[in-house]
Write a protein that holds these residues in place. Structure first.
Motif, PDB file in Angstrom:
ATOM      1  N   ILE A 115      31.656 -20.156  11.807  1.00 26.61           N
ATOM      2  CA  ILE A 115      31.641 -21.623  11.826  1.00 26.61           C
ATOM      3  C   ILE A 115      30.795 -22.213  12.681  1.00 26.61           C
ATOM      4  O   ILE A 115      29.961 -22.931  12.244  1.00 26.61           O
ATOM      5  N   TYR A 116      30.867 -21.830  14.092  1.00 24.63           N
ATOM      6  CA  TYR A 116      29.957 -22.037  15.153  1.00 24.63           C
ATOM      7  C   TYR A 116      28.396 -21.918  14.686  1.00 24.63           C
ATOM      8  O   TYR A 116      27.559 -22.966  14.854  1.00 24.63           O
ATOM      9  N   GLU A 117      27.994 -20.766  14.279  1.00 24.48           N
ATOM     10  CA  GLU A 117      26.859 -20.664  13.801  1.00 24.48           C
ATOM     11  C   GLU A 117      26.126 -21.337  12.749  1.00 24.48           C
ATOM     12  O   GLU A 117      24.902 -21.527  12.703  1.00 24.48           O
ATOM     13  N   SER A 118      27.092 -21.960  11.789  1.00 21.26           N
ATOM     14  CA  SER A 118      26.603 -22.888  10.758  1.00 21.26           C
ATOM     15  C   SER A 118      26.663 -24.244  10.848  1.00 21.26           C
ATOM     16  O   SER A 118      26.034 -24.811  10.236  1.00 21.26           O
ATOM     17  N   MET A 119      27.288 -24.640  12.182  1.00 25.66           N
ATOM     18  CA  MET A 119      27.264 -26.298  12.359  1.00 25.66           C
ATOM     19  C   MET A 119      25.846 -26.684  12.743  1.00 25.66           C
ATOM     20  O   MET A 119      24.831 -26.121  13.216  1.00 25.66           O
ATOM     21  N   HIS A 120      25.642 -28.099  12.434  1.00 25.89           N
ATOM     22  CA  HIS A 120      24.333 -28.672  12.572  1.00 25.89           C
ATOM     23  C   HIS A 120      24.196 -29.255  13.879  1.00 25.89           C
ATOM     24  O   HIS A 120      22.904 -29.650  14.213  1.00 25.89           O
ATOM     25  N   GLN A 121      25.273 -29.991  14.405  1.00 28.54           N
ATOM     26  CA  GLN A 121      24.855 -30.577  15.804  1.00 28.54           C
ATOM     27  C   GLN A 121      25.272 -29.959  17.119  1.00 28.54           C
ATOM     28  O   GLN A 121      25.499 -28.463  16.865  1.00 28.54           O
ATOM     29  N   ALA A 122      25.448 -30.500  18.280  1.00 28.31           N
ATOM     30  CA  ALA A 122      26.044 -29.905  19.338  1.00 28.31           C
ATOM     31  C   ALA A 122      27.025 -29.030  19.208  1.00 28.31           C
ATOM     32  O   ALA A 122      27.804 -29.423  18.510  1.00 28.31           O
ATOM     33  N   ARG A 123      27.207 -27.980  19.673  1.00 30.55           N
ATOM     34  CA  ARG A 123      28.375 -27.037  19.635  1.00 30.55           C
ATOM     35  C   ARG A 123      28.653 -26.276  20.600  1.00 30.55           C
ATOM     36  O   ARG A 123      27.810 -26.050  21.554  1.00 30.55           O
ATOM     37  N   LEU A 124      30.004 -25.767  20.670  1.00 30.01           N
ATOM     38  CA  LEU A 124      30.562 -25.034  21.810  1.00 30.01           C
ATOM     39  C   LEU A 124      31.354 -23.874  21.076  1.00 30.01           C
ATOM     40  O   LEU A 124      32.205 -24.106  20.340  1.00 30.01           O
TER      41      LEU A 124
END
Length: 127
Positions: A43-52
């Motif tokens: 899920i993290y690797e597919s998100m579009h904005q700032a991410r943790l």
């Protein structure tokens, strides 16, 4: 997301992270047998904005309830301070250091043993 429930991460069915367009923090642990860290990372690797993505060594799915520390709350508040209160918050600099400064000993990636920890404040378009 604290130990997010497993969702489709198969590209054929559209990875759930493809639908996330807001800054998002994912907290998981290697001992979580309910919601595997590998699904959270997809899920993290597919998100579009700032991410943790924080994958704590050990613990379980019940980390937010039974760990007995305030770290998860402290780190969640720092994330929310950055993205909800913004740069005008009186605690912005401390919160930003907690999340993005890799040398901060009490920061997100250093306060405990991690399997993996990544904090990226760029949008997917900037990567």
């Amino acid at each position: 997301m604290h130990h997010p429930e497993s969702v489709s991460t198969n590209e054929a069915f559209c990875n759930a992270g493809n639908n996330i367009y807001i800054p998002t923090a994912i907290f998981t642990s290697s001992g979580d047998n309910v919601c595997p860290a590998s699904d959270s990372k997809d899920i993290y690797e597919s998100m579009h904005q700032a991410r943790l993505f924080r994958n704590l060594e050990g613990d379980s799915h019940l980390e937010p309830v039974f760990l007995g520390t305030t770290d998860l709350a402290r780190l969640t508040v720092a994330w929310l301070d950055i993205y909800m209160n913004g740069v005008h918050s009186p605690t912005y600099d401390v919160s930003h250091s907690t999340i993005y400064d890799e040398h901060d000993e009490t920061g997100i990636c250093n306060y405990a043993d991690m399997v993996e920890c990544m904090a990226d404040n760029r949008s997917k378009a900037e990567i």
